[in-house]
Design a protein around this motif. Structure first.
Motif, PDB file in Angstrom:
ATOM      1  N   GLU A   1       0.841  -1.190   0.000  1.00  0.00           N
ATOM      2  CA  GLU A   1       0.000   0.000   0.000  1.00  0.00           C
ATOM      3  C   GLU A   1       0.883   1.249   0.000  1.00  0.00           C
ATOM      4  N   ASN A   2       0.670   2.116  -0.995  1.00  0.00           N
ATOM      5  CA  ASN A   2       1.408   3.383  -1.149  1.00  0.00           C
ATOM      6  C   ASN A   2       2.866   3.213  -1.563  1.00  0.00           C
ATOM      7  N   ILE A   3       3.272   2.020  -1.968  1.00  0.00           N
ATOM      8  CA  ILE A   3       4.654   1.789  -2.415  1.00  0.00           C
ATOM      9  C   ILE A   3       4.618   1.114  -3.784  1.00  0.00           C
ATOM     10  N   TYR A   4       5.349   1.697  -4.751  1.00  0.00           N
ATOM     11  CA  TYR A   4       5.362   1.205  -6.128  1.00  0.00           C
ATOM     12  C   TYR A   4       6.810   1.077  -6.598  1.00  0.00           C
ATOM     13  N   ARG A   5       6.998   0.219  -7.599  1.00  0.00           N
ATOM     14  CA  ARG A   5       8.335   0.014  -8.146  1.00  0.00           C
ATOM     15  C   ARG A   5       8.323   0.249  -9.651  1.00  0.00           C
ATOM     16  N   GLY A   6       9.314   1.008 -10.117  1.00  0.00           N
ATOM     17  CA  GLY A   6       9.468   1.254 -11.546  1.00  0.00           C
ATOM     18  C   GLY A   6      10.855   0.847 -12.012  1.00  0.00           C
ATOM     19  N   ILE A   7      10.976   0.584 -13.300  1.00  0.00           N
ATOM     20  CA  ILE A   7      12.263   0.215 -13.880  1.00  0.00           C
ATOM     21  C   ILE A   7      12.611   1.211 -14.987  1.00  0.00           C
ATOM     22  N   SER A   8      13.844   1.127 -15.480  1.00  0.00           N
ATOM     23  CA  SER A   8      14.296   1.960 -16.583  1.00  0.00           C
ATOM     24  C   SER A   8      14.396   1.107 -17.846  1.00  0.00           C
ATOM     25  N   PRO A   9      14.393   1.747 -19.028  1.00  0.00           N
ATOM     26  CA  PRO A   9      14.538   0.970 -20.263  1.00  0.00           C
ATOM     27  C   PRO A   9      15.853   0.207 -20.280  1.00  0.00           C
ATOM     28  N   GLU A  10      15.877  -0.890 -21.022  1.00  0.00           N
ATOM     29  CA  GLU A  10      17.085  -1.721 -21.095  1.00  0.00           C
ATOM     30  C   GLU A  10      18.262  -0.917 -21.633  1.00  0.00           C
ATOM     31  N   HIS A  11      18.010  -0.107 -22.668  1.00  0.00           N
ATOM     32  CA  HIS A  11      19.074   0.715 -23.253  1.00  0.00           C
ATOM     33  C   HIS A  11      18.912   2.135 -22.723  1.00  0.00           C
ATOM     34  N   SER A  12      19.598   2.441 -21.626  1.00  0.00           N
ATOM     35  CA  SER A  12      19.468   3.728 -20.954  1.00  0.00           C
ATOM     36  C   SER A  12      20.806   4.443 -20.934  1.00  0.00           C
ATOM     37  N   PRO A  13      20.776   5.781 -20.822  1.00  0.00           N
ATOM     38  CA  PRO A  13      22.020   6.522 -20.615  1.00  0.00           C
ATOM     39  C   PRO A  13      22.564   6.257 -19.219  1.00  0.00           C
ATOM     40  N   VAL A  14      23.635   6.955 -18.866  1.00  0.00           N
ATOM     41  CA  VAL A  14      24.293   6.731 -17.573  1.00  0.00           C
ATOM     42  C   VAL A  14      23.362   7.074 -16.418  1.00  0.00           C
ATOM     43  N   ARG A  15      22.533   8.129 -16.582  1.00  0.00           N
ATOM     44  CA  ARG A  15      21.574   8.522 -15.549  1.00  0.00           C
ATOM     45  C   ARG A  15      20.156   8.322 -16.055  1.00  0.00           C
ATOM     46  N   VAL A  16      19.236   8.103 -15.132  1.00  0.00           N
ATOM     47  CA  VAL A  16      17.830   7.977 -15.497  1.00  0.00           C
ATOM     48  C   VAL A  16      17.345   9.312 -16.068  1.00  0.00           C
ATOM     49  N   PHE A  17      16.636   9.264 -17.193  1.00  0.00           N
ATOM     50  CA  PHE A  17      16.064  10.464 -17.802  1.00  0.00           C
ATOM     51  C   PHE A  17      15.096  11.114 -16.817  1.00  0.00           C
ATOM     52  N   GLY A  18      15.239  12.428 -16.614  1.00  0.00           N
ATOM     53  CA  GLY A  18      14.414  13.123 -15.628  1.00  0.00           C
ATOM     54  C   GLY A  18      12.928  13.000 -15.885  1.00  0.00           C
ATOM     55  N   GLY A  19      12.523  13.059 -17.165  1.00  0.00           N
ATOM     56  CA  GLY A  19      11.115  12.933 -17.492  1.00  0.00           C
ATOM     57  C   GLY A  19      10.549  11.586 -17.112  1.00  0.00           C
ATOM     58  N   GLN A  20      11.408  10.555 -17.133  1.00  0.00           N
ATOM     59  CA  GLN A  20      10.950   9.216 -16.746  1.00  0.00           C
ATOM     60  C   GLN A  20      10.595   9.158 -15.271  1.00  0.00           C
ATOM     61  N   VAL A  21      11.504   9.630 -14.426  1.00  0.00           N
ATOM     62  CA  VAL A  21      11.237   9.536 -12.985  1.00  0.00           C
ATOM     63  C   VAL A  21      10.077  10.441 -12.590  1.00  0.00           C
ATOM     64  N   ALA A  22       9.936  11.598 -13.261  1.00  0.00           N
ATOM     65  CA  ALA A  22       8.800  12.478 -12.977  1.00  0.00           C
ATOM     66  C   ALA A  22       7.491  11.824 -13.390  1.00  0.00           C
ATOM     67  N   GLY A  23       7.474  11.206 -14.576  1.00  0.00           N
ATOM     68  CA  GLY A  23       6.268  10.531 -15.044  1.00  0.00           C
ATOM     69  C   GLY A  23       5.892   9.356 -14.169  1.00  0.00           C
ATOM     70  N   GLN A  24       6.874   8.569 -13.774  1.00  0.00           N
ATOM     71  CA  GLN A  24       6.587   7.414 -12.915  1.00  0.00           C
ATOM     72  C   GLN A  24       6.098   7.856 -11.538  1.00  0.00           C
ATOM     73  N   ALA A  25       6.705   8.907 -10.996  1.00  0.00           N
ATOM     74  CA  ALA A  25       6.261   9.397  -9.677  1.00  0.00           C
ATOM     75  C   ALA A  25       4.817   9.885  -9.742  1.00  0.00           C
ATOM     76  N   LEU A  26       4.451  10.525 -10.857  1.00  0.00           N
ATOM     77  CA  LEU A  26       3.078  11.004 -11.001  1.00  0.00           C
ATOM     78  C   LEU A  26       2.101   9.836 -11.144  1.00  0.00           C
ATOM     79  N   VAL A  27       2.535   8.774 -11.823  1.00  0.00           N
ATOM     80  CA  VAL A  27       1.713   7.565 -11.885  1.00  0.00           C
ATOM     81  C   VAL A  27       1.465   7.032 -10.477  1.00  0.00           C
ATOM     82  N   ALA A  28       2.520   6.949  -9.669  1.00  0.00           N
ATOM     83  CA  ALA A  28       2.379   6.449  -8.300  1.00  0.00           C
ATOM     84  C   ALA A  28       1.381   7.291  -7.517  1.00  0.00           C
ATOM     85  N   ALA A  29       1.494   8.618  -7.629  1.00  0.00           N
ATOM     86  CA  ALA A  29       0.553   9.495  -6.925  1.00  0.00           C
ATOM     87  C   ALA A  29      -0.867   9.263  -7.423  1.00  0.00           C
ATOM     88  N   GLY A  30      -1.025   9.206  -8.744  1.00  0.00           N
ATOM     89  CA  GLY A  30      -2.354   9.056  -9.330  1.00  0.00           C
ATOM     90  C   GLY A  30      -3.038   7.758  -8.995  1.00  0.00           C
TER      91      GLY A  30
END
Length: 293
Positions: free
Chosen positions: A30-59
């Motif tokens: 409850e209230n805890i979600y897990r997300g992953i990154s694409p298989e072919h990713s740059p060195v850091r997670v794309f900022g738009g990805q983590v923002a989008g996933q966090a908004l999914v969790a909230a929603g």
């Protein structure tokens, strides 16, 4: 849709479906979600990805009839794409017409991102909006692969294919840098490069993902420099989004961005999204770290 295929053979719809899957978080508790990154990713997670996933969790913790109307976020640490991201949702308030959520993204036991989002039950009220700039329609503009022809190797990860179809209205920043820069304004038509399901929260989250693309380019454009073509170290620091009207993220949206100021190794960029009917549908503000070496 264009029906193009990338170097690995994935067509446009497949790439968009991968984005939808990326935003479909796994519920751990409850209230805890897990997300992953694409298989072919740059060195850091794309900022738009983590923002989008966090908004999914909230929603996922809010009734469907309450749509997102704003979010405010801070990028705290660079994300590691090789391990999952945990999203912890704090149910701050459930009011009669507004709902507030706070989300912290965690990796290796540390917070990498924090988001506050507000949801609002639809109401009638006063209406006004600024006009959309007069620009060429997206169908008349070159595709991103056409714009990138001949410079892909120099742009590195910035030339990597993403599930968003981008059409630059004006010359892209890697072109204008050859002329010493331009006024800090960037105009891009964008849409998901395939069909999305009829899920209002998903469309908002896809736009959140896309809003981190091209935004800080408007700050660099003033100075005739561009990411991997020059010695630039950059990262999103904070990000704010206000959603004004309903929209579909798989239909053309004009992203009109500019940079009013840069100082102290930081650049500020603002953006407005308009749909093809000229309606203002969202407003964006972001400050980013910009170290030009």
């Amino acid at each position: 849709m264009s029906g193009a295929r990338d170097a690995e053979g994935a067509d446009d719809q497949t790439v968009v479906d991968q984005l939808v899957s990326l935003l479909d978080l796994e519920k751990i508790e409850e209230n805890i979600y897990r997300g992953i990154s694409p298989e072919h990713s740059p060195v850091r997670v794309f900022g738009g990805q983590v923002a989008g996933q966090a908004l999914v969790a909230a929603g996922r913790t809010v009734p469907a009839e309450r749509g997102v109307h704003s979010l405010h976020a801070y990028f705290i640490r660079g994300g590691d794409p090789s391990v999952p991201i945990l999203y912890e949702v704090d149910r701050i308030r459930d009011g009669r017409s507004f709902t507030t959520r706070r989300v912290v993204a965690i990796q290796h036991g540390k917070a990498i991102f924090a988001l506050s989002a507000s949801f609002h039950l639809a109401e009638e009220g006063i209406e006004h909006a600024v006009q959309m700039p007069d620009v060429d329609p997206p169908e008349s503009l070159p595709t991103l692969p056409e714009r990138l022809s001949g410079v892909e190797d120099r742009l590195g990860i910035h030339a990597r294919r993403r599930p968003i179809d981008l059409r630059y209205v004006n010359d892209p920043p890697w072109v204008t840098r050859e002329n010493g820069g331009r006024e800090g304004r960037n105009q891009v038509w964008m849409r998901a490069d395939g069909r999305l399901p009829d899920d209002g929260l998903l469309h908002v989250c896809v736009l959140t993902y896309a809003s981190d693309m091209t935004l800080l380019d408007s700050a660099l454009a003033r100075h005739g420099v561009y990411w991997e073509m020059d010695k630039v170290l950059g990262a999103s620091l904070d990000h704010a989004l206000w959603f004004h009207r309903p929209f579909r993220a798989d239909e053309w949206l004009l992203y009109d961005t500019e940079s009013p100021t840069a100082s102290g190794a930081r650049g500020l960029a603002t953006g407005r999204f308009f749909d093809s009917d000229g309606r203002l549908i969202a407003t964006v503000v972001q400050e980013g770290l910009l170290r030009v070496l």
